[in-house]
Design a protein around this motif. Structure first.
Motif, PDB file in Angstrom:
ATOM      1  N   GLU A 102       0.712  -1.233  -0.095  1.00  0.00           N
ATOM      2  CA  GLU A 102       0.083   0.055   0.066  1.00  0.00           C
ATOM      3  C   GLU A 102       0.919   1.357  -0.104  1.00  0.00           C
ATOM      4  O   GLU A 102       0.452   2.191  -0.592  1.00  0.00           O
ATOM      5  N   LEU A 103       1.967   1.366   0.504  1.00  0.00           N
ATOM      6  CA  LEU A 103       2.715   2.435   0.531  1.00  0.00           C
ATOM      7  C   LEU A 103       3.478   2.658  -0.797  1.00  0.00           C
ATOM      8  O   LEU A 103       3.860   3.603  -1.167  1.00  0.00           O
ATOM      9  N   PHE A 104       3.490   1.474  -1.713  1.00  0.00           N
ATOM     10  CA  PHE A 104       4.309   1.681  -3.028  1.00  0.00           C
ATOM     11  C   PHE A 104       3.461   1.539  -4.077  1.00  0.00           C
ATOM     12  O   PHE A 104       3.795   1.807  -5.248  1.00  0.00           O
ATOM     13  N   SER A 105       1.994   1.407  -3.880  1.00  0.00           N
ATOM     14  CA  SER A 105       1.146   1.169  -5.095  1.00  0.00           C
ATOM     15  C   SER A 105       1.112   2.381  -5.850  1.00  0.00           C
ATOM     16  O   SER A 105       0.574   2.230  -6.949  1.00  0.00           O
ATOM     17  N   CYS A 155      -0.062   9.580   2.356  1.00  0.00           N
ATOM     18  CA  CYS A 155      -0.108   8.988   3.777  1.00  0.00           C
ATOM     19  C   CYS A 155      -0.851   7.648   3.744  1.00  0.00           C
ATOM     20  O   CYS A 155      -2.033   7.801   3.308  1.00  0.00           O
ATOM     21  N   VAL A 156      -0.350   6.758   4.215  1.00  0.00           N
ATOM     22  CA  VAL A 156      -0.963   5.326   4.134  1.00  0.00           C
ATOM     23  C   VAL A 156      -0.737   4.932   5.625  1.00  0.00           C
ATOM     24  O   VAL A 156       0.690   4.538   5.769  1.00  0.00           O
ATOM     25  N   SER A 158      -0.559   5.963   8.551  1.00  0.00           N
ATOM     26  CA  SER A 158       0.188   6.866   9.134  1.00  0.00           C
ATOM     27  C   SER A 158       1.776   6.670   8.902  1.00  0.00           C
ATOM     28  O   SER A 158       2.623   7.281   9.602  1.00  0.00           O
ATOM     29  N   GLN A 159       2.034   6.224   7.741  1.00  0.00           N
ATOM     30  CA  GLN A 159       3.469   6.293   7.005  1.00  0.00           C
ATOM     31  C   GLN A 159       3.308   6.779   5.729  1.00  0.00           C
ATOM     32  O   GLN A 159       2.435   6.681   4.919  1.00  0.00           O
ATOM     33  N   ARG A 160       4.426   7.550   5.303  1.00  0.00           N
ATOM     34  CA  ARG A 160       4.493   8.198   4.047  1.00  0.00           C
ATOM     35  C   ARG A 160       5.941   7.963   3.424  1.00  0.00           C
ATOM     36  O   ARG A 160       6.824   8.045   4.202  1.00  0.00           O
ATOM     37  N   LEU A 161       6.190   7.379   2.169  1.00  0.00           N
ATOM     38  CA  LEU A 161       7.263   7.033   1.488  1.00  0.00           C
ATOM     39  C   LEU A 161       7.556   8.594   1.120  1.00  0.00           C
ATOM     40  O   LEU A 161       6.934   9.113   0.248  1.00  0.00           O
ATOM     41  N   THR A 162       8.776   9.118   1.901  1.00  0.00           N
ATOM     42  CA  THR A 162       9.266  10.451   1.541  1.00  0.00           C
ATOM     43  C   THR A 162      10.638  10.596   0.437  1.00  0.00           C
ATOM     44  O   THR A 162      10.515  11.484  -0.345  1.00  0.00           O
ATOM     45  N   ASN A 163      11.100   9.331   0.296  1.00  0.00           N
ATOM     46  CA  ASN A 163      12.223   9.144  -0.790  1.00  0.00           C
ATOM     47  C   ASN A 163      12.241   7.860  -1.185  1.00  0.00           C
ATOM     48  O   ASN A 163      12.627   6.992  -0.318  1.00  0.00           O
ATOM     49  N   LEU A 164      12.533   7.587  -2.370  1.00  0.00           N
ATOM     50  CA  LEU A 164      12.807   6.407  -2.818  1.00  0.00           C
ATOM     51  C   LEU A 164      13.863   6.622  -4.016  1.00  0.00           C
ATOM     52  O   LEU A 164      13.470   7.468  -4.917  1.00  0.00           O
ATOM     53  N   SER A 165      15.010   6.207  -4.058  1.00  0.00           N
ATOM     54  CA  SER A 165      16.005   6.691  -5.087  1.00  0.00           C
ATOM     55  C   SER A 165      17.164   5.538  -5.347  1.00  0.00           C
ATOM     56  O   SER A 165      17.653   4.979  -4.498  1.00  0.00           O
TER      57      SER A 165
END
Length: 190
Positions: A102-105, A155-156, A158-165
């Motif tokens: 769900e954080l990466f979808s 926001c999923v 209560s978490q948010r992916l803020t950076n993926l590099s």
């Protein structure tokens, strides 16, 4: 959203150190086979990103000796601190991608960033002042680092992916996956 200048601090710092250590009065021409080509980028699209995240693709491209996992997730940070092998870091990454779908979808990689030293193919001396990063592939320059970034996600739970590099490097060694940066922040779900 984290801007490009902050997501590239580790790779650019390494490039700057290389530039300073290699700077001398004599200029050295970088052989073209140490530079990214359009074919390399097409190969990454087919072999790495087409079925992302794919553990086999990660393992195929990962720098077995120097792969870096940069994250604020405790388990991932511990793997990096303990200098665990690339295969263990990748196994953890793949588990995070699948366990927290769900954080990466909702993410999509932006157009890549290309990092290069201006004039290396023409014998210009390496210099921090010559280090450039841009989103358009530079003509007649030796690109030695390519970053694929994802902007901050929703926001999923209560978490948010803020950076993926995801950073690929090509220099004196063949093209390889150099590092993955993945950071999360707490947030308020609606």
């Amino acid at each position: 959203m984290i801007r490009r200048t902050t997501t590239a601090l580790v790779p650019l710092a390494a490039a700057a150190a290389l530039a300073l250590s290699g700077a001398s009065n004599a200029a050295v021409i970088v052989p073209a086979d140490r530079c990214f080509t359009a074919s390399d980028l097409e190969g990454l699209q087919r072999g790495f990103f087409q079925h992302f995240p794919d553990a086999d693709a990660f393992l195929q491209y990962a720098d077995k000796e120097r792969f870096k996992l940069l994250t604020n997730a405790p388990e991932g940070r511990q793997l990096e601190n303990d200098r665990r092998p690339a295969r263990e870091k990748i196994a953890w990454l793949i588990s995070v991608f699948s366990d927290y779908r769900e954080l990466f979808s909702h993410f999509a990689f932006q157009k890549p960033y290309f990092t290069y030293m201006v004039g290396q193919l023409r014998g210009a001396a390496a210099s921090v002042d010559n280090l450039h990063t841009r989103q358009r592939f530079p003509k007649n320059e030796c690109v030695q680092e390519v970053n694929y970034d994802v902007p901050a996600g929703p926001c999923v739970a209560s978490q948010r992916l803020t950076n993926l590099s995801i950073t690929f490097v090509k220099d004196e060694r063949p093209l390889r996956l150099s590092s993955v940066e993945m950071f999360f922040n707490a947030c308020r779900s609606k």
